[in-house]
Structure formats: C-alpha cells, structure tokens
Design a protein around this motif. Structure first.
Motif, mmCIF file in Angstrom:
data_model
loop_
_atom_site.group_PDB
_atom_site.id
_atom_site.type_symbol
_atom_site.label_atom_id
_atom_site.label_comp_id
_atom_site.label_asym_id
_atom_site.label_seq_id
_atom_site.Cartn_x
_atom_site.Cartn_y
_atom_site.Cartn_z
ATOM 1 N N LYS A 91 0.858 -1.184 0.000
ATOM 2 C CA LYS A 91 0.000 0.000 0.000
ATOM 3 C C LYS A 91 0.893 1.232 0.000
ATOM 4 C CE LYS A 91 -4.194 1.755 1.957
ATOM 5 N NZ LYS A 91 -5.372 1.392 2.707
ATOM 6 N N ILE A 92 0.440 2.286 -0.679
ATOM 7 C CA ILE A 92 1.152 3.561 -0.681
ATOM 8 C C ILE A 92 0.699 4.331 0.560
ATOM 9 C CG2 ILE A 92 1.616 5.716 -1.912
ATOM 10 C CD1 ILE A 92 2.574 3.166 -3.403
ATOM 11 N N LEU A 93 1.664 4.708 1.416
ATOM 12 C CA LEU A 93 1.370 5.475 2.623
ATOM 13 C C LEU A 93 2.134 6.788 2.579
ATOM 14 C CD1 LEU A 93 1.516 2.637 5.325
ATOM 15 C CD2 LEU A 93 -0.492 3.583 4.185
ATOM 16 N N LYS A 94 1.537 7.823 3.171
ATOM 17 C CA LYS A 94 2.122 9.167 3.142
ATOM 18 C C LYS A 94 2.143 9.751 4.547
ATOM 19 C CE LYS A 94 -2.312 11.267 1.979
ATOM 20 N NZ LYS A 94 -2.941 10.471 2.984
ATOM 21 N N GLU A 95 2.657 10.967 4.633
ATOM 22 C CA GLU A 95 2.768 11.664 5.914
ATOM 23 C C GLU A 95 1.487 11.556 6.729
ATOM 24 O OE1 GLU A 95 3.579 16.194 7.568
ATOM 25 O OE2 GLU A 95 4.287 15.642 5.573
ATOM 26 N N GLY A 96 1.641 11.157 7.993
ATOM 27 C CA GLY A 96 0.511 11.024 8.895
ATOM 28 C C GLY A 96 -0.018 9.604 9.008
ATOM 29 N N ASP A 97 0.356 8.735 8.071
ATOM 30 C CA ASP A 97 -0.104 7.344 8.103
ATOM 31 C C ASP A 97 0.780 6.504 9.016
ATOM 32 O OD1 ASP A 97 -2.082 8.024 6.273
ATOM 33 O OD2 ASP A 97 -0.929 7.334 4.536
ATOM 34 N N VAL A 98 0.269 5.334 9.384
ATOM 35 C CA VAL A 98 0.953 4.428 10.309
ATOM 36 C C VAL A 98 0.833 3.005 9.783
ATOM 37 C CG1 VAL A 98 0.794 3.406 12.640
ATOM 38 C CG2 VAL A 98 0.529 5.872 12.341
ATOM 39 N N TYR A 99 1.831 2.185 10.074
ATOM 40 C CA TYR A 99 1.689 0.750 9.819
ATOM 41 C C TYR A 99 2.231 -0.043 10.997
ATOM 42 C CZ TYR A 99 6.559 0.940 8.069
ATOM 43 O OH TYR A 99 7.917 1.139 7.927
ATOM 44 N N PHE A 100 1.675 -1.258 11.155
ATOM 45 C CA PHE A 100 2.039 -2.159 12.239
ATOM 46 C C PHE A 100 2.564 -3.460 11.648
ATOM 47 C CE2 PHE A 100 0.687 -5.787 14.891
ATOM 48 C CZ PHE A 100 1.504 -5.571 15.985
ATOM 49 N N VAL A 101 3.680 -3.959 12.188
ATOM 50 C CA VAL A 101 4.265 -5.206 11.723
ATOM 51 C C VAL A 101 4.327 -6.182 12.903
ATOM 52 C CG1 VAL A 101 6.231 -6.304 10.615
ATOM 53 C CG2 VAL A 101 5.707 -3.912 10.095
ATOM 54 N N PRO A 102 3.554 -7.266 12.832
ATOM 55 C CA PRO A 102 3.641 -8.279 13.883
ATOM 56 C C PRO A 102 5.003 -8.986 13.869
ATOM 57 C CG PRO A 102 1.607 -8.503 12.612
ATOM 58 C CD PRO A 102 2.503 -7.550 11.873
ATOM 59 N N SER A 103 5.301 -9.654 14.930
ATOM 60 C CA SER A 103 6.546 -10.413 15.066
ATOM 61 C C SER A 103 6.679 -11.449 13.952
ATOM 62 C CB SER A 103 6.526 -11.103 16.435
ATOM 63 O OG SER A 103 7.682 -11.873 16.625
ATOM 64 N N GLU A 104 7.881 -11.544 13.388
ATOM 65 C CA GLU A 104 8.248 -12.557 12.377
ATOM 66 C C GLU A 104 7.465 -12.470 11.070
ATOM 67 O OE1 GLU A 104 10.948 -14.083 12.629
ATOM 68 O OE2 GLU A 104 11.358 -14.086 14.785
ATOM 69 N N VAL A 105 6.942 -11.289 10.737
ATOM 70 C CA VAL A 105 6.212 -11.098 9.477
ATOM 71 C C VAL A 105 7.121 -10.339 8.502
ATOM 72 C CG1 VAL A 105 4.252 -9.922 8.398
ATOM 73 C CG2 VAL A 105 3.936 -11.186 10.534
#
Length: 119
Positions: free
Chosen positions: A79-93
C-alpha cells in the motif's frame, strides 16, 4: 559511535539536534532517539528510491510516516502510505519499504533492536 548510541539508553528528554545520523546506505540514514530493553524509537530518513529490504524480526514494530511517500509491503500486501499514516508489523512477518518521495519514518520496536546497537 558506541558511546553516542549508549547515550540514548533510557534518555528521557531528547533533542533531535543532539544526535548524529548513522549512515545505513547511500539513501538511508537513522538516529536511535531513545531506548530501553523493552522499547526503542528510531528515526529513519530516506531519499527517493531508498529501499528498506524485505526482512523479518522477532520484534513488534509500529511506524509513523513523518514525511514523504512510501510503498509499504507487509506479508505480501502493498500500500502507498504518506505523511501522517501508520503501519504495524507483527513479530516474524516479512515487510519492507520503498521510498517514493524523500521522507522520514519513525519506527518503534518492542523489545529494542539489539542489532542496532554497535559494540
């Protein structure tokens, strides 16, 4: 560099200008802003075209796009993300990033990334 990184250990009041950039590669640099054994905050500056190679680690990661535009891929979904956006990465992904416009990510890890600390 060791003493400068260790100076960030459990630092409670952090001024950005007090910390030097560490060169990761020709298009990426980072600053370890503060950390404890359980938590770490890292600022990562990318130039357009910089690539955070696909990788995984046991740490939980949450990242805030403080500036720029990035193509973020997590577990095969992009996904294209820009200023102000957030992403979460679980363990071992598996995850990675491609910088589409110069920008900065603010990464938070639990527990801290021991591999980022130079001895």
């Amino acid at each position: 560099m060791t003493s400068l990184v260790n100076a960030a250990f459990e630092k409670t009041l952090v001024e950005d200008n007090d910390l030097p950039w560490e060169i990761v590669d020709a298009k990426i640099r980072r600053k370890i802003m503060s950390y404890s054994k359980d938590l770490m905050l890292v600022k990562v500056a990318f130039e357009k075209g910089g690539v955070g190679a696909t990788h995984k680690h046991p740490h939980l990661q949450m990242s805030y796009i403080a500036g720029g535009v990035f193509e973020i891929t997590i577990n095969g979904e992009s996904k294209i993300l820009k200023e102000g956006d957030v992403y979460f990465v679980p363990s071992e992904v598996l995850h990675g990033a491609i910088c589409l416009e110069d920008g900065v990510l603010v990464d938070v890890f639990n527990p801290m990334r021991e591999d980022f600390i130079h001895t």
